[in-house]
Enzyme design. Structure first.
Site, PDB file in Angstrom:
ATOM      1  N   ASP A 166      35.690  47.182  42.469  1.00 16.36           N
ATOM      2  CA  ASP A 166      34.624  46.569  41.669  1.00 16.36           C
ATOM      3  C   ASP A 166      33.896  45.478  42.443  1.00 16.36           C
ATOM      4  O   ASP A 166      33.068  44.756  41.886  1.00 16.36           O
ATOM      5  CB  ASP A 166      35.148  46.048  40.334  1.00 16.36           C
ATOM      6  CG  ASP A 166      36.088  44.869  40.469  1.00 16.36           C
ATOM      7  OD1 ASP A 166      36.791  44.779  41.501  1.00 16.36           O
ATOM      8  OD2 ASP A 166      36.145  44.031  39.550  1.00 16.36           O
ATOM      9  N   SER A 179      39.594  46.636  38.339  1.00 15.83           N
ATOM     10  CA  SER A 179      39.508  46.101  39.692  1.00 15.83           C
ATOM     11  C   SER A 179      40.229  47.003  40.687  1.00 15.83           C
ATOM     12  O   SER A 179      39.844  48.146  40.893  1.00 15.83           O
ATOM     13  CB  SER A 179      40.038  44.671  39.722  1.00 15.83           C
ATOM     14  OG  SER A 179      39.748  44.036  40.956  1.00 15.83           O
TER      15      SER A 179
END
Length: 557
Positions: free
Chosen positions: A308, A153
């Site tokens: 992401d 992430s």
């Protein structure tokens, strides 16, 4: 040290990656030559292993069981495959795998599908690097038993991770206990067997068709098709060096929104994240290039995804802010989107639940009560938020929003961006702005103000020490305001699963929550106040922050 050297040599023998093999071989040589720093490094890598939990795996890339690498991922994939086979006796589980643009994400994804296929699973690999929400969507869309997303992430560039979803009764949500412990036990068994080179592999996996991505694009565009107010909108978008832009641009085209001015230096995937210290829109300076682009374009709005694309950041013009642009807090965005969802549910007469993490703004409960909807506060993370019964909207203050729960059971920064664009352009058609919407919210529900103190540490044991100190000597006041109640969630509160969280309620109605981060070496303090006006709320918040910093300083001495 001899046990670590023995373990390192065994690890080296099974490592298929020439980069980490060379790294580890060099480290072993330096330890054997008596290098003390190398010995400490080896001990850090081999004295423990990255723990598999409800967030899956996440850590720094490198050799050894306490790093993210091909050996560790192979062990995780083989263990997860065994878990899925155990859950489906006599059946053939289906697992879909996605990956982002970080270093080794594609390698870890292909290792995983080969091991899943070798274990007799029906393994499907997404067609290219894609946002996390596309993988979460694909689990449900394909009727899969499970999904894996290789991503860290918004973590620093040298990190990567392994995020797990379950289908079936879990409806495409991230795993919760006891699944994490059961999967971890299988992974440990594979690790104890000591040689991942004998784990069966197969290239007989399937590649997901482009139709999966097209279905996600269509479903996301349908969240808020563009109306008349969208025409001529000047706005800026940044992907923060991540994988969001390709999918976002297709969604915008399908929904009918004008294409944005993009931050060129950040629009293509680049796992080095060269223009930011941390690829997280919340971090100071991360959106500076977006603001620079917005000023040059005379933009009305800035929208950012994290690498992401499961998080959304929004900024608006603000003459009182240095540089002329202000990033909205996650709570501000969440309350606007929750208000949107509540109006839609009330208008449709369908009812439903608004949910947020317990560290997010209590303003969402006020919205739910105003529209006659249910409200749930959950532990932090969308693995919990997404499981709220009857959920129509959920959010957490860390820029995560679930606006389309029938499509994706996880935070989704792309569908949230579409929903926010819908609100902004509806207001624009009436000659109003996002700032006007925030003002209307305050007039309707009261002024809620939030802040956060985040303490990054180099030694995570310091965090445990702070939490222990606060439990051993609970504060009687924060600043000049007395503490009326302390909830220790380790003991179980409000029917929530136990968690390492302290919630302090103050006599003036303010709230202070302290907890360790679940993904980074940070201690987080969450501050929330409510007042009759924005000015009063901000004064109360400033006093609470000063008191919280004083409290933190006293337990860190």
């Amino acid at each position: 040290m001899s046990e670590y050297l023995t373990a390192a040599r065994a690890w080296l023998a099974q490592d298929p990656d020439p980069v980490t093999r060379e790294e580890l071989a060099d480290l072993i040589s330096r330890v054997e030559e008596g290098d003390a720093a190398a010995a400490d490094d080896l001990a850090d890598r081999f004295s423990t292993r990255l723990a598999f939990g409800t967030a899956g795996l996440r850590g720094t890339l490198g050799a050894g069981p306490n790093r993210m690498n091909r050996v560790l991922v192979a062990q995780a994939a083989a263990g997860f495959a065994a878990y899925l086979r155990e859950r489906s006796p006599g059946g053939t589980p289906t697992v879909v795998v996605g990956y982002d643009g970080r270093r080794n994400s594609d390698v870890f994804a292909r290792d995983s599908v080969e091991i899943f296929a070798g274990a007799g699973l029906h393994a499907i690999l997404l067609p290219r690097l894609l946002p996390t929400p596309v993988l979460a969507f694909a689990v449900r869309h394909l009727g899969a038993d499970a999904g894996v997303m290789v991503t860290a992430s918004h973590n620093p560039p040298d990190d990567n991770g392994y995020k797990v979803y379950l289908g079936g009764a879990d409806d495409g949500a991230q795993i919760v206990s006891p699944a994490d412990a059961e999967i971890a036990a299988h992974i440990q068994r594979i690790a104890d067997e000591g040689d991942i080179t004998v784990v069966p592999r197969s290239v007989g996996y399937a590649n997901a068709p482009e139709a999966v991505v097209e279905a996600y694009v269509a479903a996301t565009a349908a969240v808020a098709p563009a109306a008349a107010g969208a025409e001529g909108l000047r706005w800026v978008y940044t992907a923060m060096h991540g994988v969001g832009w390709e999918t976002v641009s297709r969604v915008l085209e399908s929904a009918g929104y004008p294409q944005p001015v993009v931050v060129e230096a950040q629009i293509q995937p680049d796992g080095r994240f060269p223009t930011v210290a941390f690829p997280n829109p919340e971090e100071p300076g991360a959106m500076d290039l977006a603001f620079e682009t917005a000023r040059a374009a005379d933009a009305e709005l800035v929208i950012a995804n994290d690498p992401d694309a499961d998080r959304l950041a929004v900024a608006i013009p603000d003459a009182e802010t240095e540089g002329g642009w202000r990033r909205l807090s996650g709570n501000e965005i969440g309350l606007l989107l929750g208000w949107r969802a509540a109006r839609a549910a009330a208008s449709a007469g369908t009812g439903g639940t608004l949910a947020c993490s317990l560290v997010s703004s209590p303003g969402l409960q006020a919205v739910a009560e105003n529209y006659g909807l249910d409200f749930r506060a959950t532990l932090t993370g969308f693995k919990w938020i997404s499981r709220a019964p009857g959920i129509v909207f959920g959010f957490e203050e860390a820029l995560g929003y679930l606006v389309n729960p029938e499509v994706v059971r996880d935070k989704d920064g792309i569908s949230a961006a579409v929903a926010l664009l819908g609100m902004a352009t509806d207001a624009r058609a009436q000659g109003r702005t996002v700032a006007d919407l925030l003002g209307e919210f305050r007039e309707t529900f009261g002024a809620f103000a939030s802040d956060q103190i985040s303490v990054r540490v180099t030694d995570v044991s310091e965090i445990a020490g702070i939490m222990a100190s606060l439990r051993a000597q609970p504060p009687a006041a924060v600043g000049e305001v007395a503490v009326s109640r302390i909830d220790d969630l380790l003991l179980g509160v409000d029917g929530l699963p136990p968690g390492d969280v302290l919630r302090l309620w103050l006599e003036d109605g303010s709230r202070l929550i302290v907890r360790p981060s679940g993904t980074e070496p940070k201690l987080k303090l969450y501050l929330d106040v409510q007042a009759g006006s924005a000015k009063k709320a901000n004064r109360r918040l400033a006093a609470l922050r000063a008191g919280a910093e004083e409290l933190l300083g006293s337990v860190r001495r």
